[in-house]
Scaffold this motif. Structure first.
Motif, PDB file in Angstrom:
ATOM      1  N   ARG A 128       0.811  -1.222   0.000  1.00  0.00           N
ATOM      2  CA  ARG A 128       0.000   0.000   0.000  1.00  0.00           C
ATOM      3  C   ARG A 128       0.841   1.268   0.000  1.00  0.00           C
ATOM      4  N   ASP A 129       1.907   1.314   0.784  1.00  0.00           N
ATOM      5  CA  ASP A 129       2.655   2.561   0.937  1.00  0.00           C
ATOM      6  C   ASP A 129       3.340   2.977  -0.354  1.00  0.00           C
ATOM      7  N   ARG A 130       3.935   2.021  -1.060  1.00  0.00           N
ATOM      8  CA  ARG A 130       4.596   2.374  -2.323  1.00  0.00           C
ATOM      9  C   ARG A 130       3.581   2.792  -3.378  1.00  0.00           C
ATOM     10  N   LEU A 131       2.426   2.116  -3.397  1.00  0.00           N
ATOM     11  CA  LEU A 131       1.413   2.527  -4.367  1.00  0.00           C
ATOM     12  C   LEU A 131       0.935   3.944  -4.075  1.00  0.00           C
ATOM     13  N   LEU A 132       0.667   4.246  -2.808  1.00  0.00           N
ATOM     14  CA  LEU A 132       0.204   5.600  -2.477  1.00  0.00           C
ATOM     15  C   LEU A 132       1.293   6.639  -2.729  1.00  0.00           C
ATOM     16  N   ARG A 133       2.541   6.271  -2.527  1.00  0.00           N
ATOM     17  CA  ARG A 133       3.635   7.177  -2.911  1.00  0.00           C
ATOM     18  C   ARG A 133       3.490   7.560  -4.378  1.00  0.00           C
ATOM     19  N   ASN A 134       3.279   6.570  -5.230  1.00  0.00           N
ATOM     20  CA  ASN A 134       3.150   6.812  -6.667  1.00  0.00           C
ATOM     21  C   ASN A 134       1.892   7.614  -6.981  1.00  0.00           C
ATOM     22  N   VAL A 135       0.789   7.279  -6.322  1.00  0.00           N
ATOM     23  CA  VAL A 135      -0.484   7.966  -6.558  1.00  0.00           C
ATOM     24  C   VAL A 135      -0.364   9.441  -6.199  1.00  0.00           C
ATOM     25  N   LEU A 136       0.267   9.728  -5.085  1.00  0.00           N
ATOM     26  CA  LEU A 136       0.393  11.127  -4.649  1.00  0.00           C
ATOM     27  C   LEU A 136       1.300  11.920  -5.584  1.00  0.00           C
ATOM     28  N   ILE A 137       2.332  11.285  -6.112  1.00  0.00           N
ATOM     29  CA  ILE A 137       3.176  11.974  -7.091  1.00  0.00           C
ATOM     30  C   ILE A 137       2.373  12.241  -8.365  1.00  0.00           C
ATOM     31  N   ALA A 138       1.551  11.276  -8.772  1.00  0.00           N
ATOM     32  CA  ALA A 138       0.697  11.492  -9.947  1.00  0.00           C
ATOM     33  C   ALA A 138      -0.287  12.628  -9.697  1.00  0.00           C
ATOM     34  N   ILE A 139      -0.820  12.704  -8.487  1.00  0.00           N
ATOM     35  CA  ILE A 139      -1.727  13.806  -8.145  1.00  0.00           C
ATOM     36  C   ILE A 139      -0.972  15.132  -8.195  1.00  0.00           C
ATOM     37  N   GLY A 140       0.255  15.143  -7.687  1.00  0.00           N
ATOM     38  CA  GLY A 140       1.056  16.359  -7.762  1.00  0.00           C
ATOM     39  C   GLY A 140       1.334  16.784  -9.190  1.00  0.00           C
ATOM     40  N   ASN A 141       1.418  15.813 -10.086  1.00  0.00           N
ATOM     41  CA  ASN A 141       1.656  16.122 -11.503  1.00  0.00           C
ATOM     42  C   ASN A 141       0.391  16.521 -12.241  1.00  0.00           C
ATOM     43  N   SER A 142      -0.771  16.329 -11.624  1.00  0.00           N
ATOM     44  CA  SER A 142      -2.039  16.537 -12.328  1.00  0.00           C
ATOM     45  C   SER A 142      -2.348  18.000 -12.603  1.00  0.00           C
ATOM     46  N   GLY A 143      -1.830  18.889 -11.759  1.00  0.00           N
ATOM     47  CA  GLY A 143      -2.160  20.303 -11.884  1.00  0.00           C
ATOM     48  C   GLY A 143      -3.563  20.650 -11.421  1.00  0.00           C
ATOM     49  N   ASP A 144      -4.263  19.698 -10.825  1.00  0.00           N
ATOM     50  CA  ASP A 144      -5.656  19.891 -10.410  1.00  0.00           C
ATOM     51  C   ASP A 144      -5.705  20.211  -8.919  1.00  0.00           C
ATOM     52  N   ALA A 145      -5.875  21.484  -8.592  1.00  0.00           N
ATOM     53  CA  ALA A 145      -5.895  21.903  -7.188  1.00  0.00           C
ATOM     54  C   ALA A 145      -7.072  21.317  -6.419  1.00  0.00           C
ATOM     55  N   ALA A 146      -8.112  20.879  -7.122  1.00  0.00           N
ATOM     56  CA  ALA A 146      -9.250  20.270  -6.435  1.00  0.00           C
ATOM     57  C   ALA A 146      -8.841  18.991  -5.712  1.00  0.00           C
ATOM     58  N   LEU A 147      -7.739  18.367  -6.153  1.00  0.00           N
ATOM     59  CA  LEU A 147      -7.276  17.131  -5.525  1.00  0.00           C
ATOM     60  C   LEU A 147      -6.532  17.377  -4.218  1.00  0.00           C
ATOM     61  N   LEU A 148      -6.353  18.649  -3.838  1.00  0.00           N
ATOM     62  CA  LEU A 148      -5.744  18.939  -2.538  1.00  0.00           C
ATOM     63  C   LEU A 148      -6.545  18.320  -1.396  1.00  0.00           C
ATOM     64  N   SER A 149      -7.844  18.173  -1.607  1.00  0.00           N
ATOM     65  CA  SER A 149      -8.694  17.617  -0.545  1.00  0.00           C
ATOM     66  C   SER A 149      -8.349  16.162  -0.240  1.00  0.00           C
ATOM     67  N   VAL A 150      -7.804  15.432  -1.218  1.00  0.00           N
ATOM     68  CA  VAL A 150      -7.427  14.043  -0.946  1.00  0.00           C
ATOM     69  C   VAL A 150      -5.966  13.943  -0.535  1.00  0.00           C
ATOM     70  N   VAL A 151      -5.206  15.004  -0.772  1.00  0.00           N
ATOM     71  CA  VAL A 151      -3.803  15.011  -0.352  1.00  0.00           C
ATOM     72  C   VAL A 151      -3.685  15.312   1.142  1.00  0.00           C
ATOM     73  N   ARG A 152      -4.511  16.243   1.632  1.00  0.00           N
ATOM     74  CA  ARG A 152      -4.375  16.695   3.025  1.00  0.00           C
ATOM     75  C   ARG A 152      -4.393  15.566   4.045  1.00  0.00           C
ATOM     76  N   PRO A 153      -5.335  14.613   3.975  1.00  0.00           N
ATOM     77  CA  PRO A 153      -5.316  13.533   4.978  1.00  0.00           C
ATOM     78  C   PRO A 153      -4.028  12.719   4.969  1.00  0.00           C
ATOM     79  N   ARG A 154      -3.381  12.620   3.818  1.00  0.00           N
ATOM     80  CA  ARG A 154      -2.162  11.817   3.716  1.00  0.00           C
ATOM     81  C   ARG A 154      -0.943  12.544   4.305  1.00  0.00           C
ATOM     82  N   LEU A 155      -1.082  13.841   4.586  1.00  0.00           N
ATOM     83  CA  LEU A 155      -0.001  14.560   5.256  1.00  0.00           C
ATOM     84  C   LEU A 155       0.224  14.043   6.667  1.00  0.00           C
ATOM     85  N   GLU A 156      -0.782  13.377   7.231  1.00  0.00           N
ATOM     86  CA  GLU A 156      -0.687  12.799   8.578  1.00  0.00           C
ATOM     87  C   GLU A 156      -0.647  11.276   8.527  1.00  0.00           C
ATOM     88  N   ASP A 157      -0.343  10.717   7.384  1.00  0.00           N
ATOM     89  CA  ASP A 157      -0.339   9.267   7.233  1.00  0.00           C
ATOM     90  C   ASP A 157       0.702   8.621   8.151  1.00  0.00           C
TER      91      ASP A 157
END
Length: 370
Positions: A315-344
């Motif tokens: 799970r951790d490596r997959l989410l690492r990749n997913v979060l990098i893909a989200i960072g590459n998306s340019g879609d600020a609306a996805l910040l809502s799914v990034v915030r909870p992972r800041l405390e992962d």
């Protein structure tokens, strides 16, 4: 004996010392009957060039942190070092060709791109059962001893398959087939039977360099020499730590593997989509939503990816990749799914979340402050 037909029982064994073409062709026919798409035969001994190429790969540090490649060098360089009694290697291939060019998904910033081979059942499990059935049939009807491998031992599959004539190692270092392009899963039966080898396939890459041109990280700067440490398949699957900052933008929305060099090969024009249901893309893995993947805890990850190659990565490596893909998306609306992972709980996930937060907001993530 099980699996025999009257016609096969009636075949006469080859005279002592004579090439046993009848046994060889009977095995090939049986392999096709069992669902293999390619089958070839090679002598078990390896030419010195195989070991020399592997030594150069390791000596150049191109294997990243895949330390097992160096640890098993002696057995990997020569099949007979792995099993001295082996006389013949039967190289087998199973088509897993996609229905569409997998690169088409890269423009969808809200979706994750999963390598073609990982979009359904783990091929190791599917193919190994088939190889074991074939090996059992060989012993019951033709004699000898056997060992079977499906990427499960220090076996240099691609050079073996090339010597067995089912394809050649292309400039992207993977096997290329005249019939299936770059889309073959490989497996091997080692046997003590001495069977006539097939002629090696000719290298037909010619002056084409499309695979290297397609590579997003320049991991194929030299033809026929992969720098795995820069390959996005290695980076997203095998690499256990944080992904290097200079490689992160190149990931785009790739969350598990990369098929760019395979998909770019012109020989794919002769390929056809796999007919094997276990290798056809599951709807939930064809173009998964990044926002949904970012919310997976460990239990949900295990449920979602049970029986697939992705489960092995964790799970951790997959989410690492997913979060990098989200960072590459340019879609600020996805910040809502990034915030909870800041405390992962996982430091690996937290670090990737901080990077994604900074990319989408222009500010460092809260967990990285102070």
């Amino acid at each position: 004996m099980a699996g025999q037909t009257p016609e096969r029982r009636a075949e006469r064994p080859a005279a002592p010392g004579a090439p046993d073409f009848a046994t060889k062709e009977a095995i090939r026919a049986r392999a096709f009957e069992m669902g293999f798409d390619a089958a070839g035969f090679a002598k078990a001994g390896a030419p010195p060039a195989d070991g020399a190429n592997l030594a150069a790969f390791l000596g150049g540090g191109r294997h990243g942190d895949m330390t097992w490649l160096a640890e098993t060098f002696a057995r990997r360089a020569d099949p007979q070092a792995l099993w001295p009694e082996a006389r013949t290697v039967i190289a087998l291939g199973v088509n897993y060709g996609p229905a569409e060019d997998p690169r088409a998904l890269q423009g969808r910033a809200d979706r994750g791109a999963v390598s073609v081979y990982a979009r359904n059942r783990d091929y190791h499990d599917v193919v190994k059962k088939r190889v074991k059935r074939l090996a059992r049939w060989i012993v019951e009807t033709r004699g000898g001893e056997v060992k079977v491998f499906v990427d499960t031992a220090p076996v240099m599959e691609k050079p073996l398959a090339a010597r067995a004539g089912i394809g050649w190692q292309g400039k992207h270092t993977n096997l290329v087939s005249r019939t299936f392009g770059s889309w073959l899963f490989l497996a091997e039966v080692f046997t003590t039977l001495a069977l006539p080898p097939d002629a090696p396939e000719t290298d037909l890459c010619g002056s084409c360099n499309r695979c290297a041109e397609a590579c997003p990280t320049d991991a194929l700067a030299e033809p026929y020499r992969m720098n795995a440490a820069r390959c996005l398949s290695y980076v997203t699957i095998e690499h256990k730590g944080a992904i290097a900052a200079d490689l992160r933008p190149a990931l785009g929305n790739r969350i598990y593997g990369c098929d760019d060099c395979l998909a770019a090969c012109p020989w794919n024009k002769f390929s056809r989509p796999t007919a094997e249901a276990a290798f056809q893309a599951r709807p939930d893995l064809d173009a998964p939503r990044l926002a949904e993947l970012a919310g997976l805890d460990d239990a949900a990850f295990r449920r979602a990816f049970a029986g697939t190659p992705i489960k092995r990565t964790g799970r951790d490596r997959l989410l690492r990749n997913v979060l990098i893909a989200i960072g590459n998306s340019g879609d600020a609306a996805l910040l809502s799914v990034v915030r909870p992972r800041l405390e992962d709980e996982s430091p690996l996930v937290r670090e990737a979340a901080q990077w994604a937060f900074g990319r989408l907001s222009g500010a460092p993530g809260p967990a990285s402050q102070g």
